[in-house]
Scaffold this motif. Structure first.
Motif, PDB file in Angstrom:
ATOM      1  N   UNK A  17      -5.997  15.087   4.200  1.00 31.58           N
ATOM      2  CA  UNK A  17      -6.324  14.311   3.008  1.00 31.58           C
ATOM      3  C   UNK A  17      -7.661  14.842   2.514  1.00 31.58           C
ATOM      4  N   UNK A  18      -7.715  15.268   1.273  1.00 36.41           N
ATOM      5  CA  UNK A  18      -8.969  15.883   0.830  1.00 36.41           C
ATOM      6  C   UNK A  18      -9.207  15.727  -0.661  1.00 36.41           C
ATOM      7  N   UNK A  19     -10.470  15.778  -1.004  1.00 33.46           N
ATOM      8  CA  UNK A  19     -10.855  15.830  -2.420  1.00 33.46           C
ATOM      9  C   UNK A  19     -11.305  17.235  -2.808  1.00 33.46           C
ATOM     10  N   UNK A  20     -11.281  18.152  -1.824  1.00 34.38           N
ATOM     11  CA  UNK A  20     -11.690  19.523  -2.098  1.00 34.38           C
ATOM     12  C   UNK A  20     -10.496  20.291  -2.670  1.00 34.38           C
ATOM     13  N   UNK A  21     -10.370  20.272  -3.976  1.00 36.33           N
ATOM     14  CA  UNK A  21      -9.178  20.860  -4.589  1.00 36.33           C
ATOM     15  C   UNK A  21      -9.101  22.365  -4.321  1.00 36.33           C
ATOM     16  N   UNK A  38       0.830  -1.212   0.000  1.00 39.82           N
ATOM     17  CA  UNK A  38       0.000   0.000   0.000  1.00 39.82           C
ATOM     18  C   UNK A  38       0.862   1.258   0.000  1.00 39.82           C
ATOM     19  N   UNK A  39       1.949   1.242   0.771  1.00 37.45           N
ATOM     20  CA  UNK A  39       2.875   2.375   0.770  1.00 37.45           C
ATOM     21  C   UNK A  39       4.256   1.861   0.383  1.00 37.45           C
ATOM     22  N   UNK A  40       4.899   2.571  -0.530  1.00 38.30           N
ATOM     23  CA  UNK A  40       6.186   2.090  -1.042  1.00 38.30           C
ATOM     24  C   UNK A  40       7.262   3.145  -0.844  1.00 38.30           C
ATOM     25  N   UNK A  41       8.140   2.910   0.132  1.00 31.12           N
ATOM     26  CA  UNK A  41       9.328   3.746   0.327  1.00 31.12           C
ATOM     27  C   UNK A  41       9.044   5.238   0.312  1.00 31.12           C
ATOM     28  N   UNK A  42       8.154   5.650   1.175  1.00 28.96           N
ATOM     29  CA  UNK A  42       7.794   7.070   1.183  1.00 28.96           C
ATOM     30  C   UNK A  42       8.706   7.859   2.113  1.00 28.96           C
ATOM     31  N   UNK A  43       9.210   8.971   1.644  1.00 33.73           N
ATOM     32  CA  UNK A  43      10.001   9.863   2.491  1.00 33.73           C
ATOM     33  C   UNK A  43       9.544  11.299   2.268  1.00 33.73           C
ATOM     34  N   UNK A  97      -3.496   5.173  -1.178  1.00 32.47           N
ATOM     35  CA  UNK A  97      -2.798   5.042   0.102  1.00 32.47           C
ATOM     36  C   UNK A  97      -2.777   6.307   0.943  1.00 32.47           C
ATOM     37  N   UNK A  98      -3.616   7.282   0.615  1.00 31.51           N
ATOM     38  CA  UNK A  98      -3.623   8.553   1.348  1.00 31.51           C
ATOM     39  C   UNK A  98      -3.984   8.350   2.813  1.00 31.51           C
ATOM     40  N   UNK A  99      -5.104   7.667   3.027  1.00 30.92           N
ATOM     41  CA  UNK A  99      -5.532   7.458   4.418  1.00 30.92           C
ATOM     42  C   UNK A  99      -4.501   6.641   5.173  1.00 30.92           C
ATOM     43  N   UNK A 101       0.107   8.486  -5.711  1.00 36.12           N
ATOM     44  CA  UNK A 101      -0.370   7.586  -6.742  1.00 36.12           C
ATOM     45  C   UNK A 101       0.254   6.214  -6.500  1.00 36.12           C
ATOM     46  N   UNK A 102      -0.583   5.223  -6.369  1.00 34.06           N
ATOM     47  CA  UNK A 102      -0.121   3.851  -6.231  1.00 34.06           C
ATOM     48  C   UNK A 102       0.940   3.684  -5.128  1.00 34.06           C
ATOM     49  N   UNK A 103       0.663   4.235  -3.969  1.00 38.96           N
ATOM     50  CA  UNK A 103       1.544   4.003  -2.824  1.00 38.96           C
ATOM     51  C   UNK A 103       2.809   4.850  -2.794  1.00 38.96           C
TER      52      UNK A 103
END
Ligand SMILES: Nc1ncnc2c1ncn2[C@@H]1O[C@H](COP(=O)(O)OP(=O)(O)OP(=O)(O)O)[C@@H](O)[C@H]1O
Ligand SMILES: [Mg+2]
Lengths: 247, 276
Positions: free
Chosen positions: B226-230, B16-21, B39-41, B244-246
């Motif tokens: 985390x929001x969809x309100x742009x 779900x999450x890939x090497x995020x920094x 994977x935002x949430x 995008x994609x983790x």
């Protein structure tokens, strides 16, 4: 001159009732009945309280995330406990506790207290299953919210999740209480005086069991109906507290 | 303030999450956007350890909260969290919801100090070097009153003081969410985490919740949303992460993110959102 069978029955019933009444009232049979009633209710009430406490604890362990070895071992113990108490008849549990376990560890206890303990332990196994269902029926977001504000798993469980679970399962807990009331009719196996013993005493005195057992059945029915009514009232007031503000 | 290093998380085989920094500085307002399931949430929930990462570190003010010695309950008090589904405690009234955590924690600490004092007293009888007792400046009723006053003050701020004694089931979605927000504020957190705070609200209630978040932002609160309100993200955020994609596919200030996105996936996503 023929007397119909029915009249004969009715006539003899009257006599039977008179004899019952004499022992029941004039020879203080009712004292025993009242004591039996008190024991029955005492065993069921305290049994249920112990059962709910044990059952809630077991359920909380069973639904907790099993991360550490400690919690896994604890869970195994709970599973074993439930299997043990659900897998054997309550009479056997009573007899083994009273005649085997307690003498072995050298504890002296009155029959009624033994019954409270055994019925509590036994009921704990059943309540744990009910309570687990209740806890799982509570929105997982409630636990998350508790953890998110820094409360521990245990505190959130006790203050937020379990109260909501209890509300969901109150009718089922009520049924468990009624089941307990009925099951207490075996406590004479370890010498506790209950309704059965009291009415049996009256019957033995008269060599007549029809009326005493009939009255005993009536008392059980009234008791159970009364409890059902109590539970319904409680449920209703709980539901109301959910919808409106506090007075 | 927060530093995420090589964070990965798998649910079974699903990465779900890939090497995020990335890092978050004090006072920043970070918006996380991206398609559903990216994977935002999960990332947000990792920040206060509601989700346990499979690998990587999360430093909060210098300490790695993935360290098993860290008291997570203490850490979470520094991070207010607001959920999409509000998650007010259903069996507590509004004021109880707000007071519950601070009250529990303060009373717990008070009891601990008192226990310690008893221990010290006993110890002082037997030992030569006398230890001074903890000074206990407050008592239960005082603490409770202070916490209640604070809770009432927060309720007044959102204009809901008359809802003090009602249960959550009687409130509108917007009221619930605003109370959920001040419940988190009652802990005096250093960071606020919002997971789609307006997504389950009726349209006419979105505004009141966004207004409250805006006020917090203006007060200087560090926040991750985390929001969809742009539109809201563009207005309030100091930085936007596009997931995008983790992975974090793009990390830039709002102007750049919306006017001149670099990543093709970002472009695609933003054009879809605009088309709606
Ligand atoms: N507890 C879980 N167990 C297994 N898979 C999960 C779990 N939680 C999330 N996932 C999966 O992880 C992926 C990312 O989920 P996440 O909720 O973080 O996405 P999201 O970006 O927040 O999406 P949305 O915009 O729909 O909220 C999804 O594919 C989801 O199915
Ligand atoms: Mg999400």
């Amino acid at each position: 001159m023929r007397i119909s069978l029915k009249e004969d029955m009715m006539g003899s019933f009257g006599i039977k009732f008179e004899r019952f009444w004499r022992v029941f009232y004039e020879y203080n049979g009712y004292v025993r009945v009242l004591e039996g009633l008190r024991n029955t209710v005492t065993i069921a009430v305290f049994g249920l309280i112990i059962g709910v406490l044990i059952g809630t604890a077991i359920a909380a362990v069973e639904v907790s995330p099993k991360k550490s070895i400690f919690s896994r071992v604890l869970n195994k113990i709970c599973v074993f406990y439930v299997a043990l108490f659900r897998g054997t008849p309550i009479v056997v549990q009573l007899l083994v506790t009273y005649y085997v376990v307690l003498p072995l560890i050298g504890i002296n206890m009155s029959p009624v207290n033994v019954c409270i303990l055994v019925f509590g332990f036994n009921s704990g196994a059943y309540v744990s299953e009910i309570m687990r269902g209740g806890i799982l029926s509570v929105d997982p977001g409630q636990m998350e919210a508790g953890r998110a504000v820094g409360l521990s798993y245990g505190v959130t469980m006790i203050k937020v999740v379990v109260p909501q679970a209890v509300k969901n399962i109150l009718p089922t807990i009520g049924n468990e209480f009624i089941a307990l009331i009925k099951e207490t009719s075996v406590v004479s196996f370890v010498g506790a005086l209950d309704l059965y013993v009291a009415f049996n005493f009256i019957g033995t005195n008269n060599y007549e069991f029809m009326v005493p057992y009939l009255v005993m059945a009536l008392i059980y029915i009234i008791l159970v109906m009364f409890i059902s009514l109590l539970i319904k009232t409680m449920e209703r007031s709980l539901r109301r507290s959910d919808r409106s503000s506090r007075p | 303030m927060i530093e995420v290093v090589d964070l990965s998380l798998n649910f079974g085989d699903l990465k779900v999450l890939k090497d995020i920094s990335f890092t978050i500085d004090k006072g920043e307002k970070i918006a996380i956007i991206g398609p559903s399931g990216s994977g935002k949430s999960t990332l947000l929930r990792c920040l206060n350890f509601m989700e346990e990462p499979s690998s990587g570190s999360i430093f909060f003010e210098g300490t790695d909260i993935a360290d098993s010695a860290v008291n997570l309950d203490l850490h979470r008090r520094d991070m207010g969290m607001v959920f999409q589904q509000f998650n007010l405690f259903n069996n507590k009234t509004v004021i109880e919801n707000i007071m519950m955590a601070p009250l529990h924690i303060d009373l717990h600490n008070l009891r601990k100090l008192k226990r310690q004092n008893v221990f010290f007293k006993i110890r002082n009888i037997f030992s030569k070097d006398k230890k001074p007792l903890n000074e206990i400046s407050s008592d239960k009723t005082r603490l409770k009153m202070e916490i209640r006053d604070n809770a009432m003050e927060l309720l007044r701020r959102i204009g809901l003081e008359d809802k003090r004694d009602v249960y959550p089931s009687t409130l509108s979605g917007g009221e619930k969410q605003r109370i959920a927000i001040i419940r988190a504020l009652a802990m005096n957190p250093k960071v606020m985490l919002f997971d789609e705070p307006t997504s389950s609200l009726d349209p006419e209630m979105v505004g009141e919740v966004l207004d409250l978040i805006r006020v917090l932002a203006d007060d200087g609160m560090t926040m991750v949303i985390v929001t969809h309100e742009m539109g809201f993200a563009k207005e309030v955020a100091t930085r936007i992460l596009f997931m995008d994609d983790g992975r974090i596919a793009e990390d830039s200030p709002p102007d750049q993110m919306f006017s001149n996105p670099q990543n093709p996936r970002t472009k695609e996503f933003l054009s879809k959102v605009k088309a709606l």
